[in-house]
Design a protein around this motif. Sequence first.
Motif, mmCIF file in Angstrom:
data_model
loop_
_atom_site.group_PDB
_atom_site.id
_atom_site.type_symbol
_atom_site.label_atom_id
_atom_site.label_comp_id
_atom_site.label_asym_id
_atom_site.label_seq_id
_atom_site.Cartn_x
_atom_site.Cartn_y
_atom_site.Cartn_z
ATOM 1 N N LEU A 103 -7.966 22.812 7.356
ATOM 2 C CA LEU A 103 -7.596 22.235 6.064
ATOM 3 C C LEU A 103 -8.732 21.364 5.553
ATOM 4 O O LEU A 103 -9.297 20.564 6.296
ATOM 5 C CB LEU A 103 -6.328 21.396 6.194
ATOM 6 C CG LEU A 103 -5.052 22.133 6.587
ATOM 7 C CD1 LEU A 103 -3.883 21.153 6.645
ATOM 8 C CD2 LEU A 103 -4.747 23.277 5.634
ATOM 9 N N GLN A 104 -9.027 21.514 4.288
ATOM 10 C CA GLN A 104 -10.001 20.659 3.625
ATOM 11 C C GLN A 104 -9.245 19.661 2.759
ATOM 12 O O GLN A 104 -8.433 20.046 1.921
ATOM 13 C CB GLN A 104 -10.940 21.497 2.765
ATOM 14 C CG GLN A 104 -12.073 20.714 2.133
ATOM 15 C CD GLN A 104 -12.958 21.617 1.307
ATOM 16 O OE1 GLN A 104 -12.635 21.917 0.163
ATOM 17 N NE2 GLN A 104 -14.067 22.077 1.904
ATOM 18 N N MET A 105 -9.486 18.370 3.002
ATOM 19 C CA MET A 105 -8.812 17.306 2.259
ATOM 20 C C MET A 105 -9.845 16.515 1.466
ATOM 21 O O MET A 105 -10.953 16.267 1.956
ATOM 22 C CB MET A 105 -8.053 16.387 3.213
ATOM 23 C CG MET A 105 -7.009 17.094 4.068
ATOM 24 S SD MET A 105 -6.029 15.963 5.111
ATOM 25 C CE MET A 105 -4.973 15.178 3.877
ATOM 26 N N VAL A 106 -9.481 16.135 0.257
ATOM 27 C CA VAL A 106 -10.386 15.431 -0.650
ATOM 28 C C VAL A 106 -9.722 14.141 -1.105
ATOM 29 O O VAL A 106 -8.513 14.112 -1.389
ATOM 30 C CB VAL A 106 -10.742 16.305 -1.865
ATOM 31 C CG1 VAL A 106 -11.660 15.556 -2.823
ATOM 32 C CG2 VAL A 106 -11.410 17.600 -1.414
ATOM 33 N N ALA A 107 -10.481 13.061 -1.176
ATOM 34 C CA ALA A 107 -9.947 11.774 -1.618
ATOM 35 C C ALA A 107 -9.589 11.841 -3.102
ATOM 36 O O ALA A 107 -10.387 12.309 -3.920
ATOM 37 C CB ALA A 107 -10.953 10.662 -1.367
ATOM 38 N N THR A 108 -8.402 11.356 -3.444
ATOM 39 C CA THR A 108 -7.938 11.361 -4.829
ATOM 40 C C THR A 108 -7.940 9.978 -5.444
ATOM 41 O O THR A 108 -7.697 9.840 -6.639
ATOM 42 C CB THR A 108 -6.513 11.937 -4.905
ATOM 43 O OG1 THR A 108 -5.638 11.126 -4.087
ATOM 44 C CG2 THR A 108 -6.482 13.373 -4.407
ATOM 45 N N ARG A 109 -8.196 8.949 -4.638
ATOM 46 C CA ARG A 109 -8.198 7.575 -5.154
ATOM 47 C C ARG A 109 -8.986 6.698 -4.197
ATOM 48 O O ARG A 109 -9.207 7.062 -3.043
ATOM 49 C CB ARG A 109 -6.764 7.033 -5.286
ATOM 50 C CG ARG A 109 -5.969 7.063 -3.991
ATOM 51 C CD ARG A 109 -4.582 6.476 -4.142
ATOM 52 N NE ARG A 109 -3.741 6.691 -2.984
ATOM 53 C CZ ARG A 109 -3.764 5.968 -1.883
ATOM 54 N NH1 ARG A 109 -4.614 4.967 -1.770
ATOM 55 N NH2 ARG A 109 -2.946 6.229 -0.877
#
Length: 243
Positions: A103-109
């Motif tokens: 899984l690739q997770m990206v910061a949203t805040r």
Amino acid sequence: MESDSGESTFVAHVSSPGMTINVLDNPVWHALAGPHRHHAIGRGAARHYARDIAPFSAILHPSDQAYADLAADLPVGTEARLFRPTEEPLPAGWEDLGRFPMLQMVATRTPEGGGDAVSTLSSANAAAMLDLVALAQPGPFGRRTPLLGRYLGVWKGDRLLAMAGERLRVPGHVELSAICVHPEARGQGHAARLVRRLMRLAFENEELPFLHVRPDNRPAIDLYRHLGFEIRRELMVLWRRPR
């Protein structure tokens, strides 16, 4: 840049005639063809990291020529570990050594909380970093991996209890990696403190933090979501070598 809420929303794409490619769909290629090109080994449509830096290789696109380029400079006795958008067919002349989803997770805040008390790690701390990796098993980490970016740690006396750092760097983005805690120091918030600090440093540098995690690692996924990451997509990690 910032959204109306003041949160960083910096995103980079690579454009070509008729299409837009998100660099995160092929992160190793865009690291080695971009910010990490001084670490790149390879030719044509293929690139590699030196294996004591990172065990990853990349192709620009799946084709016979790309795999010929990949084989030409593959370090002797090693396999090509590829981050690919999908589970692509095995090319002729290559052996499949395994595959698994990531899984690739990206910061949203930006993360909540104030300044976190952490230490900057350097090459002088290499032995302590390798000792912690051997205990905590966060994933691939070699003798020269710290060349790829900043690494931060938490110490108790002369023992390194936790660390985290930067690995892949692609246009507009930086991957957080080697997030690990000594087995005797877990549950004390060390990983969260380190990740928060690295997130803030990334946003200050107008980079969007991202990371990779196994789908079955629910505690880590929950922690990263709490800190402001969301799942962007699933990638496939393919292990292949020429016959």
